[in-house]
Design a protein around this motif. Structure first.
Motif, PDB file in Angstrom:
ATOM      1  N   ASP A 140       0.852  -1.183   0.000  1.00 24.43           N
ATOM      2  CA  ASP A 140       0.000   0.000   0.000  1.00 24.43           C
ATOM      3  C   ASP A 140       0.890   1.235   0.000  1.00 24.43           C
ATOM      4  N   HIS A 141       0.936   1.943  -1.106  1.00 25.29           N
ATOM      5  CA  HIS A 141       1.852   3.069  -1.235  1.00 25.29           C
ATOM      6  C   HIS A 141       1.419   4.280  -0.414  1.00 25.29           C
ATOM      7  N   ASP A 142       0.200   4.263   0.114  1.00 23.03           N
ATOM      8  CA  ASP A 142      -0.203   5.315   1.053  1.00 23.03           C
ATOM      9  C   ASP A 142       0.625   5.261   2.325  1.00 23.03           C
ATOM     10  N   ASN A 143       1.159   4.070   2.632  1.00 24.52           N
ATOM     11  CA  ASN A 143       1.996   3.915   3.818  1.00 24.52           C
ATOM     12  C   ASN A 143       3.291   4.718   3.705  1.00 24.52           C
ATOM     13  N   LEU A 144       3.714   4.997   2.477  1.00 29.39           N
ATOM     14  CA  LEU A 144       4.919   5.798   2.293  1.00 29.39           C
ATOM     15  C   LEU A 144       4.707   7.216   2.814  1.00 29.39           C
ATOM     16  N   PHE A 145       3.498   7.733   2.644  1.00 34.01           N
ATOM     17  CA  PHE A 145       3.206   9.080   3.142  1.00 34.01           C
ATOM     18  C   PHE A 145       3.198   9.090   4.664  1.00 34.01           C
ATOM     19  N   VAL A 146       2.652   8.024   5.256  1.00 39.39           N
ATOM     20  CA  VAL A 146       2.663   7.896   6.719  1.00 39.39           C
ATOM     21  C   VAL A 146       4.106   7.782   7.213  1.00 39.39           C
ATOM     22  N   ALA A 147       4.918   7.006   6.487  1.00 42.93           N
ATOM     23  CA  ALA A 147       6.326   6.864   6.852  1.00 42.93           C
ATOM     24  C   ALA A 147       7.058   8.197   6.745  1.00 42.93           C
ATOM     25  N   SER A 148       6.703   8.977   5.737  1.00 44.48           N
ATOM     26  CA  SER A 148       7.304  10.299   5.572  1.00 44.48           C
ATOM     27  C   SER A 148       7.032  11.181   6.785  1.00 44.48           C
ATOM     28  N   GLU A 149       5.793  11.179   7.239  1.00 45.16           N
ATOM     29  CA  GLU A 149       5.434  11.991   8.402  1.00 45.16           C
ATOM     30  C   GLU A 149       6.105  11.465   9.667  1.00 45.16           C
TER      31      GLU A 149
END
Length: 273
Positions: A44-53
């Motif tokens: 799930d590439h949305d997890n990359l945004f969570v990881a960024s934050e």
């Protein structure tokens, strides 16, 4: 230990000797390789945004430790913190009036932390602030150009015109908000560990955020860009993410090189910023 360092040292020495065009080509190849790797291991590439934050939060935690435990703000750019507070405040306004979600709460926490950092630099730790090194002209080089660009290129959604201008402004300003911090480090040439960790965390966070956007565009076969509107705005959103990543790429290279070499203090050569 020396045997393990020699190959890395040889590679870094070879890269350092290459002309700028070759270095840029190697950077692009490295970024593409990292994107392919992330696409393979992250479902799930949305997890990359969570990881960024999450990485950004780690960077802020390092900054808080530096201010509270070390009792110094040496090497930090007040102007970068002020620009960060400005684009976060504008983005929060856009979140409240356009799409309130979990990221609104996260941005609120980041803004409060940034305002606290600004307070510490301006008042409690003012004596250690390197004002003469923090000499980037933010208004004429960053704020005003971003405001003008947002008037020309902005979202084409159904929101109010003023809100769309604010949305574009915070996207453009975020892309260049770290430049004063890089200028301070370039002026001092020597970067102490906590400041280096903080800026490196920003670089990693920006790359993960950029990877999130790029992979989302690939996954949707470009439909994500059309969902943002038409005209130049969708491309400018993606370009802003890429610009943020490449602004910090050079610093991150020297940070990793210094870390691998076992150096606690990072020394920057001329021309990094």
């Amino acid at each position: 230990m020396k045997a393990t360092k020699r190959p890395i040292h040889a590679v870094s020495t070879w890269v350092r000797r290459q002309p700028p065009k070759i270095k840029a080509f190697l950077a692009v190849i490295s970024a593409m390789t990292a994107l392919v790797f992330l696409r393979m291991i992250v479902n799930d590439h949305d997890n990359l945004f969570v990881a960024s934050e999450a990485v950004h939060a780690i960077g802020i935690s390092v900054l808080i430790y530096k201010l509270t435990k070390e009792k110094t703000c040496a090497g930090l750019s007040l102007k970068s913190q002020e620009l960060t507070a400005l684009f976060l405040a504008v983005r929060l306004y856009c979140s409240f009036v356009m799409e309130y979600d979990i990221h609104t709460l996260l941005d609120s926490a980041t803004l409060l932390t940034t305002l606290w950092v600004i307070y510490m630099i301006r008042f409690n730790l003012k004596s250690s602030y390197m004002e003469e090194k923090d000499n980037f002209t933010i208004y004429f080089v960053q704020v005003i150009p971003c405001a003008v660009l947002s008037l020309v290129i902005h979202p084409t959604t159904q929101h109010l015109f003023f809100n769309r201008i604010c949305w574009a402004f915070c996207v453009y300003l975020e892309a260049v908000s770290v430049l004063p911090q890089l200028r301070v480090m370039q002026n001092t040439k020597i970067v102490e560990p906590f400041t280096a960790h903080y800026v490196f965390a920003l670089g990693v966070a920006r790359f993960l955020s950029c990877a999130h956007w790029v992979l989302q565009v690939l996954d949707t076969r470009g439909r994500l860009l059309t969902a943002l509107g038409y005209g130049l705005w969708p491309s400018m959103v993606l370009l802003s993410e890429i610009v943020q990543t490449f602004i910090l790429a050079d610093f991150c290279y020297y940070y990793v090189k210094s870390l691998v070499g076992g150096q606690l203090v990072l020394r920057l050569p001329s021309g990094v910023v």
